[in-house]
Design a protein around this motif. Structure first.
Motif, mmCIF file in Angstrom:
data_model
loop_
_atom_site.group_PDB
_atom_site.id
_atom_site.type_symbol
_atom_site.label_atom_id
_atom_site.label_comp_id
_atom_site.label_asym_id
_atom_site.label_seq_id
_atom_site.Cartn_x
_atom_site.Cartn_y
_atom_site.Cartn_z
ATOM 1 N N UNK A 288 5.947 13.065 -4.037
ATOM 2 C CA UNK A 288 5.193 12.495 -5.161
ATOM 3 C C UNK A 288 5.010 11.010 -4.882
ATOM 4 N N UNK A 289 4.010 10.715 -4.102
ATOM 5 C CA UNK A 289 3.739 9.339 -3.716
ATOM 6 C C UNK A 289 2.254 9.182 -3.406
ATOM 7 N N UNK A 290 1.794 7.944 -3.428
ATOM 8 C CA UNK A 290 0.371 7.730 -3.201
ATOM 9 C C UNK A 290 0.077 6.289 -2.831
ATOM 10 N N UNK A 291 -1.158 6.083 -2.361
ATOM 11 C CA UNK A 291 -1.598 4.777 -1.880
ATOM 12 C C UNK A 291 -2.930 4.418 -2.523
ATOM 13 N N UNK A 292 -3.149 3.141 -2.754
ATOM 14 C CA UNK A 292 -4.412 2.632 -3.287
ATOM 15 C C UNK A 292 -4.742 1.314 -2.601
#
Length: 208
Positions: free
Chosen positions: A106-110
């Motif tokens: 559960x991780x993300x990049x922007x």
């Protein structure tokens, strides 16, 4: 002269990782594990495990400002990760590599847009099983010319574990991370957090 022109033409538009700031930051290098190249990242991301019908959905948005606190900061990379909404652990599927073995999936990049804006949608995480800390979302920042550094976690002001003592311990790195959630119905909550580059970050260059 031709060689110099070739080097200038081939040079990347953005350069990260030149100067260390912020002090020790275990796991912050996970920001470089994005499967999408930095130059292709969008200002919006939806984290794994959330759908339009998921309960306790969170929509968090804001603007990243430069050190002057007024000028929007484009092309800033943000990396976030958190525990799952049910058990408070960092869930894994079993085939993780690198820091995903610790941070889970559960991780993300922007990457902030030209207005400095960012937004992500996820589900509200649960606190650790031993309930020693409030529920939180980790965030790491990477801006052009500097190495990655962490800022204050996203916290929720209605969390009973967010006691006065915990509030007083916050360093306000990048500004306050305590969110006030607005219930907009149908299982969706929204909040806003603006981020101020360099604020309360040790070693941050004063000339930026």
């Amino acid at each position: 002269m031709k060689k110099l022109l070739l080097l200038l033409f081939c040079a990347p538009a953005m350069v990260w990782g030149q100067r260390a700031v912020g002090g020790p930051c275990e796991g912050c290098e996970a920001i470089h594990e994005s499967q999408v190249p930095f130059d292709r990242l969008q200002a919006f991301t939806r984290l794994p495990g959330v759908t339009d019908s998921s309960p306790n959905r969170l929509g968090i948005n804001g603007v990243v400002f430069q050190a002057d606190g007024k000028t929007p900061a484009p092309n800033v990379i943000l990396y976030i990760y958190h525990t799952d909404p049910e058990t408070g652990i960092y869930p894994r599927k079993g085939d993780e590599k690198g820091w995903a073995r610790r941070h889970g999936y559960i991780r993300g990049w922007m990457k902030t847009n030209h207005k400095g804006e960012y937004k992500f949608v996820t589900r509200r995480p649960a606190p650790y099983p031993d309930r020693t800390e409030p529920a939180h979302i980790h965030i790491v920042v990477l801006e052009p010319g500097l190495k990655e550094y962490y800022i204050d976690e996203y916290l929720f002001d209605d969390d009973p574990l967010l006691t006065d003592a915990v509030r007083k311990r916050q360093l306000n790195r990048g500004g306050s991370g305590i969110l006030h959630l607005n219930d907009v119905g149908e299982g969706m909550f929204k909040a806003e957090r603006n981020i101020y580059l360099g604020r309360n970050i040790p070693g941050y260059p004063s000339s930026r």
